[in-house]
Design a protein around this motif. Structure first.
Motif, short mmCIF file in Angstrom:
data_model
loop_
_atom_site.label_atom_id
_atom_site.label_comp_id
_atom_site.label_asym_id
_atom_site.label_seq_id
_atom_site.Cartn_x
_atom_site.Cartn_y
_atom_site.Cartn_z
N PHE A 162 12.57 12.85 -43.21
CA PHE A 162 11.54 12.32 -44.09
C PHE A 162 10.79 11.16 -43.44
N ARG A 164 10.19 10.88 -40.29
CA ARG A 164 9.23 11.49 -39.36
C ARG A 164 8.01 11.99 -40.12
N ALA A 165 8.24 12.55 -41.31
CA ALA A 165 7.12 13.04 -42.11
C ALA A 165 6.19 11.87 -42.46
N ARG A 167 5.77 9.12 -40.75
CA ARG A 167 5.01 8.72 -39.57
C ARG A 167 3.93 9.74 -39.23
N SER A 168 4.19 11.00 -39.54
CA SER A 168 3.17 12.02 -39.25
C SER A 168 1.93 11.78 -40.11
N GLN A 171 -0.10 9.15 -38.56
CA GLN A 171 -0.82 9.51 -37.34
C GLN A 171 -1.96 10.48 -37.59
N ASP A 172 -1.77 11.42 -38.47
CA ASP A 172 -2.85 12.36 -38.77
C ASP A 172 -2.60 12.99 -40.14
N VAL A 174 -4.51 14.90 -42.04
CA VAL A 174 -4.84 16.32 -42.16
C VAL A 174 -3.75 17.16 -41.50
N GLY A 175 -3.32 16.73 -40.31
CA GLY A 175 -2.26 17.45 -39.63
C GLY A 175 -1.00 17.55 -40.48
N ALA A 176 -0.67 16.44 -41.16
CA ALA A 176 0.51 16.43 -42.01
C ALA A 176 0.36 17.43 -43.16
N ARG A 177 -0.81 17.45 -43.76
CA ARG A 177 -1.03 18.39 -44.87
C ARG A 177 -0.88 19.82 -44.38
N ARG A 283 -1.37 0.72 -32.68
CA ARG A 283 -1.88 1.89 -31.99
C ARG A 283 -3.36 1.73 -31.70
#
Lengths: 283, 229
Positions: A162, A164-165, A167-168, A171-172, A174-177, A283
């Motif tokens: 979770f 990692r989710a 952090r995703s 970071q992005d 849209v990518g996470a979705r 970042r």
């Protein structure tokens, strides 16, 4: 000198934890929660109420942390929803306005109910020698709690699925979705975590000096400074920046004077923006 | 999907789209830049609201679902911009594809089989890889969601011609595994080379449809997209 440094580290750990709560929410969608310090004060007032009602300190502390956490979740589920429906600059601006409004609201309410409210957490026991410097028991407790919370947080974010989710999403989004992660649910969890941290900081800081009802904005601005110096969205950066600023703070208070420390801290933040716009570990 | 429309700020970009992809089929959406291919894809996966019509997967209505729920229902979308997690390693990117489950070993084997490069680069940060490698990772991450339908939006964007060709060879191999594919592509010859059927999108509407072979021999398509006089 050694004593000043140790005091700086104790203060800095507190700063760090304070900054983490703000930086996490910022990292997850770009909103600076200006009501953050008020959440801490709200938690402190609940601790004080429960303690005065005769409950043991540990229970009161848990109640305070839970109250700050609940308030943060409520915030996320209500007024923050329209904010996160926006994107880009609109979201940032609306987020600042809404959280500022909430800050005024909480501050007003607390001042009205209990203008002289303050939380003091008394930790018994005499000073303990560390590197030959007698450190008060309260500092040791506060630092231990802070380090423990920080360690749990780092493991949670770094080594769990979770985490990692989360952090995703940072970071992005849209990518996470696209891989099936719900940004809104993630955000609710982070708000809860942020509220809990605010409550925890309220308790630990009240161990060394009373936390009054009027200190919300101070806490928010300290958290902002730490966040800027550490790098927006970075947990380890926040702790590093907290330590650095804590040491700067105690040194300037010792050698120059207490009145100047806020200016020195702001100066340090400004300098960071000039030299490293992304902060120490941003970042 | 049936009679679907989508767009931005109330302005329809695509309209009246009837699109069907059968299991195991590879379908291409071809059309020039700005024809509405990406808008159409974003509407299917819930990144944009569908303003009309329906999106149905295996009899399940996905029309108003949010993107993460569409993803969990089995539609994987690889956008042209890839949207990887740049500060995370290849391995973590792939693991997140499987979220919230543990990565499926067979799927992982398939991904490494298709893109051996990813296996060599497991520990590398996604953001530091070349465009072609990032495209591989984006497809790999999408496969890790174990989709029923894999949608590739302009998989050749920003890739050198040679790399683009390699990308389509991978798509070919993916198709051979039985994966159902929907591919949007400007490079029409490449698209028609792997697709069973294709739709030609022009100004947000389906202009023509047919088997890849039919379209390849269609004089209008030849003139407009295949560069044959």
């Amino acid at each position: 000198m050694k004593a000043v440094l140790l005091d700086g580290i104790v203060l800095g750990l507190g700063f760090g934890l304070l900054g983490v709560g703000l930086t996490l929410v910022y990292g997850l969608g770009g909103v600076l929660n200006l009501a953050y310090g008020e959440l801490a004060v709200l938690g402190a007032m609940v601790v004080s109420l429960v303690k005065d009602a005769g409950a043991p300190l540990a229970l009161a502390a848990v109640a305070g942390v839970a109250a700050a956490m609940a308030a943060a979740v409520l915030l996320d589920l209500t007024v923050m929803r329209p904010v996160y429906r926006q994107s880009g600059e609109h979201r940032v601006l609306l987020g600042l306005l809404v959280t500022l409004g909430v800050a005024f609201l909480i501050e007003g309410l607390l001042n009205w109910r209990d203008p002289l409210g303050a939380l003091t957490v008394d930790i018994g026991g005499g000073p303990i020698g560390i590197f030959g410097v007698p450190m008060p028991m309260s500092s040791i407790w506060a630092s231990a709690i802070t380090l423990g919370a920080g360690a749990i947080l780092v493991v949670f974010l770094g080594a769990t699925t979770f985490g990692r989710a989360i952090r995703s999403v940072m970071q992005d989004e849209v990518g996470a979705r696209l891989v099936g992660i719900s940004p809104s649910f993630t955000r609710t969890v982070i708000f809860a975590l942020s509220g809990a941290l605010a409550g925890l900081v309220a308790v630990t800081s009240a161990m060394s000096s009373p936390l009054t009802v009027t200190q919300g904005f101070d806490l928010t601005s300290f958290a902002l400074i730490v966040t800027v110096v550490g790098g927006l969205g970075s947990v380890t950066g926040a702790f590093l920046a907290g330590l650095l600023l804590g040491i700067v703070d105690t040194l300037s208070a010792y050698y120059v004077g207490q009145y100047i420390t806020s200016v020195v801290l702001l100066g340090a933040a400004g300098l960071t923006i000039l030299i490293r716009p992304r902060g120490l570990l941003g970042r | 999907m049936k009679g679907a429309a989508a767009g931005y700020l109330g302005q329809k970009v695509v309209e009246d789209i009837d699109l069907e992809v059968r299991t195991g089929e590879a379908v291409a959406i071809v059309g020039s830049n700005g024809a509405g291919k990406t808008t159409l894809f974003r509407a299917i996966v819930g990144l944009l609201p569908c303003m009309a019509g329906r999106v149905i997967l295996d009899g399940v209505d996905l029309t108003r679902r949010r993107a993460h729920r569409v993803a969990r229902a089995g539609v994987a979308y690889v956008p042209a911009e890839r949207h990887l997690f740049p500060a995370m390693t290849v391995k973590t990117n792939l693991m997140l594809g499987a979220y919230p489950h543990r990565p499926n070993r067979e799927t992982l084997e398939l991904v490494f089989d298709l893109f051996p490069r990813l296996k060599e680069r497991l520990g590398q940060q996604a953001g530091t890889m070349s465009g072609g490698e990032q495209q591989m990772l984006a497809v790999g991450r999408a496969l890790m969601t174990q989709p029923k339908l894999l949608m590739l939006d302009e998989p050749t964007t920003g890739l050198a011609p040679k790399v683009a060709k390699a990308a389509f060879e991978a798509v070919e191999r993916l198709k051979a595994t039985g994966m159902t594919l929907l591919i949007a592509e400007q490079q029409v010859p490449l698209a028609l080379s792997v697709a069973d059927r294709a739709y030609v999108l022009e100004n947000g509407r389906v202009r023509m449809e047919g088997t890849a072979e039919e379209l390849e021999h269609n004089p209008e398509v030849r003139r407009a997209y295949l560069g044959v006089a």
